[in-house]
Design a protein around this motif. Structure first.
Motif, PDB file in Angstrom:
ATOM      1  N   ILE A 137       0.782  -1.078   0.104  1.00  0.00           N
ATOM      2  CA  ILE A 137      -0.177  -0.166  -0.001  1.00  0.00           C
ATOM      3  C   ILE A 137       0.754   1.187   0.092  1.00  0.00           C
ATOM      4  O   ILE A 137       1.536   1.458   0.811  1.00  0.00           O
ATOM      5  N   PRO A 138       0.869   2.080  -1.005  1.00  0.00           N
ATOM      6  CA  PRO A 138       1.722   3.040  -1.076  1.00  0.00           C
ATOM      7  C   PRO A 138       1.356   4.325   0.077  1.00  0.00           C
ATOM      8  O   PRO A 138       0.231   4.321   0.423  1.00  0.00           O
ATOM      9  N   GLY A 139       2.297   4.713   0.482  1.00  0.00           N
ATOM     10  CA  GLY A 139       2.071   5.817   1.672  1.00  0.00           C
ATOM     11  C   GLY A 139       3.169   6.664   1.813  1.00  0.00           C
ATOM     12  O   GLY A 139       4.378   6.683   0.978  1.00  0.00           O
ATOM     13  N   ILE A 183      -4.391  14.573   2.276  1.00  0.00           N
ATOM     14  CA  ILE A 183      -4.342  13.128   2.243  1.00  0.00           C
ATOM     15  C   ILE A 183      -5.635  12.525   1.880  1.00  0.00           C
ATOM     16  O   ILE A 183      -5.735  11.640   1.097  1.00  0.00           O
ATOM     17  N   ARG A 184      -6.707  13.126   2.580  1.00  0.00           N
ATOM     18  CA  ARG A 184      -8.106  12.712   2.192  1.00  0.00           C
ATOM     19  C   ARG A 184      -8.579  13.002   0.603  1.00  0.00           C
ATOM     20  O   ARG A 184      -9.238  12.175   0.102  1.00  0.00           O
ATOM     21  N   GLU A 185      -8.051  13.966   0.103  1.00  0.00           N
ATOM     22  CA  GLU A 185      -8.362  14.370  -1.038  1.00  0.00           C
ATOM     23  C   GLU A 185      -8.086  13.134  -2.127  1.00  0.00           C
ATOM     24  O   GLU A 185      -8.453  13.153  -3.254  1.00  0.00           O
ATOM     25  N   GLN A 186      -6.917  12.557  -1.764  1.00  0.00           N
ATOM     26  CA  GLN A 186      -6.486  11.496  -2.473  1.00  0.00           C
ATOM     27  C   GLN A 186      -6.694  10.061  -2.392  1.00  0.00           C
ATOM     28  O   GLN A 186      -6.494   9.227  -2.691  1.00  0.00           O
ATOM     29  N   GLY A 187      -7.999  10.155  -1.391  1.00  0.00           N
ATOM     30  CA  GLY A 187      -8.394   9.045  -1.063  1.00  0.00           C
ATOM     31  C   GLY A 187      -7.657   8.133  -0.012  1.00  0.00           C
ATOM     32  O   GLY A 187      -7.933   6.877   0.439  1.00  0.00           O
ATOM     33  N   GLY A 188      -6.729   8.842   0.609  1.00  0.00           N
ATOM     34  CA  GLY A 188      -5.876   8.113   1.719  1.00  0.00           C
ATOM     35  C   GLY A 188      -6.607   8.393   3.197  1.00  0.00           C
ATOM     36  O   GLY A 188      -7.543   8.820   3.270  1.00  0.00           O
ATOM     37  N   VAL A 189      -5.832   7.490   3.817  1.00  0.00           N
ATOM     38  CA  VAL A 189      -6.160   7.611   5.373  1.00  0.00           C
ATOM     39  C   VAL A 189      -5.038   8.453   6.091  1.00  0.00           C
ATOM     40  O   VAL A 189      -3.744   8.085   6.183  1.00  0.00           O
ATOM     41  N   ALA A 190      -5.544   9.306   6.996  1.00  0.00           N
ATOM     42  CA  ALA A 190      -4.749  10.322   7.691  1.00  0.00           C
ATOM     43  C   ALA A 190      -4.509   9.837   9.202  1.00  0.00           C
ATOM     44  O   ALA A 190      -5.534   9.602   9.883  1.00  0.00           O
ATOM     45  N   VAL A 191      -3.259   9.354   9.391  1.00  0.00           N
ATOM     46  CA  VAL A 191      -2.904   8.885  10.816  1.00  0.00           C
ATOM     47  C   VAL A 191      -1.849   9.646  11.363  1.00  0.00           C
ATOM     48  O   VAL A 191      -0.808  10.140  10.808  1.00  0.00           O
ATOM     49  N   ALA A 192      -2.229  10.003  12.672  1.00  0.00           N
ATOM     50  CA  ALA A 192      -1.248  10.602  13.498  1.00  0.00           C
ATOM     51  C   ALA A 192      -0.070   9.975  14.006  1.00  0.00           C
ATOM     52  O   ALA A 192      -0.248   8.912  14.714  1.00  0.00           O
ATOM     53  N   HIS A 199       2.647  20.494  12.768  1.00  0.00           N
ATOM     54  CA  HIS A 199       2.301  20.132  14.224  1.00  0.00           C
ATOM     55  C   HIS A 199       2.585  18.570  14.459  1.00  0.00           C
ATOM     56  O   HIS A 199       2.409  18.238  15.519  1.00  0.00           O
ATOM     57  N   GLY A 200       3.580  18.094  13.707  1.00  0.00           N
ATOM     58  CA  GLY A 200       3.852  16.717  13.722  1.00  0.00           C
ATOM     59  C   GLY A 200       3.822  16.013  12.554  1.00  0.00           C
ATOM     60  O   GLY A 200       3.521  16.372  11.493  1.00  0.00           O
ATOM     61  N   HIS A 201       4.456  14.759  12.600  1.00  0.00           N
ATOM     62  CA  HIS A 201       4.300  13.858  11.456  1.00  0.00           C
ATOM     63  C   HIS A 201       3.171  13.298  11.322  1.00  0.00           C
ATOM     64  O   HIS A 201       2.512  12.649  12.321  1.00  0.00           O
ATOM     65  N   ILE A 202       2.742  13.031   9.949  1.00  0.00           N
ATOM     66  CA  ILE A 202       1.499  12.670   9.724  1.00  0.00           C
ATOM     67  C   ILE A 202       1.708  11.462   8.637  1.00  0.00           C
ATOM     68  O   ILE A 202       2.305  11.788   7.411  1.00  0.00           O
ATOM     69  N   LEU A 203       1.148  10.337   8.695  1.00  0.00           N
ATOM     70  CA  LEU A 203       1.273   9.163   7.900  1.00  0.00           C
ATOM     71  C   LEU A 203       0.008   9.301   6.749  1.00  0.00           C
ATOM     72  O   LEU A 203      -1.234   9.693   7.413  1.00  0.00           O
ATOM     73  N   GLY A 204       0.286   9.022   5.429  1.00  0.00           N
ATOM     74  CA  GLY A 204      -0.803   9.200   4.613  1.00  0.00           C
ATOM     75  C   GLY A 204      -0.819   7.666   3.989  1.00  0.00           C
ATOM     76  O   GLY A 204       0.206   7.397   3.379  1.00  0.00           O
ATOM     77  N   LEU A 205      -1.673   6.974   4.169  1.00  0.00           N
ATOM     78  CA  LEU A 205      -1.635   5.729   3.833  1.00  0.00           C
ATOM     79  C   LEU A 205      -2.473   5.654   2.584  1.00  0.00           C
ATOM     80  O   LEU A 205      -3.868   6.290   2.356  1.00  0.00           O
ATOM     81  N   GLY A 206      -2.140   5.047   1.400  1.00  0.00           N
ATOM     82  CA  GLY A 206      -2.855   5.009   0.174  1.00  0.00           C
ATOM     83  C   GLY A 206      -2.581   6.213  -0.713  1.00  0.00           C
ATOM     84  O   GLY A 206      -3.219   6.566  -1.520  1.00  0.00           O
ATOM     85  N   VAL A 207      -1.795   6.948  -0.306  1.00  0.00           N
ATOM     86  CA  VAL A 207      -1.326   8.253  -1.039  1.00  0.00           C
ATOM     87  C   VAL A 207      -0.315   7.933  -2.203  1.00  0.00           C
ATOM     88  O   VAL A 207       0.707   7.328  -1.877  1.00  0.00           O
TER      89      VAL A 207
END
Ligand SMILES: [Zn+2]
Length: 169
Positions: free
Chosen positions: A19-21, A53-62, A28-36
């Motif tokens: 899964i690309p990410g 991240i959401r605009e690309q259909g990704g999942v945004a993780v703190a 404000h800190g590091h953020i993971l974008g899964l599916g980006v």
């Protein structure tokens, strides 16, 4: 936005899913974008980063939201899809605090090894069912995950951090 570099992967065994990410350094800190698949600019606010991240259909993780190197506190600046509740390079109370925060806010959890070397990859992980990348991302959004993991040995982590701080690689 520029496209992320194409990854060159060794042939994967059957049943192996990639899964690309991305991990983005927000203000404000590091953020993971899964599916980006497209780069997200650094140093935006946490909320702006989450939205891109959401605009690309990704999942945004703190990412490691209570560990020092990620400027702790990103979770307080945006509404995330999930919280990284275990990170192998986060120590002391940072992981329990992340898990507690996620439970309190009823946010899905992920785990990640944050591996900087081959040996560190897989030390922590997210257990999730789901068919294909979209299926896995959807299960994460729904909070149907569990997290397992252990830390990178602290001595090795500290030695690398000190080398980096004094300019040695
Ligand atoms: Zn990070």
């Amino acid at each position: 936005m520029r496209a992320l570099r194409e990854l060159r992967l060794l042939p994967l065994p059957p049943g192996f899913l990639v899964i690309p990410g991305i991990e983005v350094t927000s203000r404000h800190g590091h953020i993971l974008g899964l599916g980006v698949r497209e780069a997200v600019p650094p140093r935006l606010s946490a909320q702006e980063t989450v939205e891109l991240i959401r605009e690309q259909g990704g999942v945004a993780v703190a990412a490691h939201p209570f560990w020092l190197n990620g400027r702790p506190g990103s979770v307080f600046h945006a509404r995330f899809d999930a919280v990284e509740a275990f990170n192998s390079r986060s120590y002391f109370l940072s992981n329990p605090l992340a898990l507690r925060y996620a439970r309190k806010k009823r946010l899905p959890v992920t785990g990640g090894s944050d591996g900087h070397t081959e040996e560190e990859v897989g030390l922590a992980y997210t257990e999730v069912e789901g068919k294909g990348a979209e299926g896995v991302l959807e299960e994460i959004r729904k909070g149907r995950t569990s997290v397992e993991g252990r830390n990178v040995p602290f001595c090795g982590y500290l030695a690398k951090a000190l080398k980096k701080a004094v300019g040695f690689r």
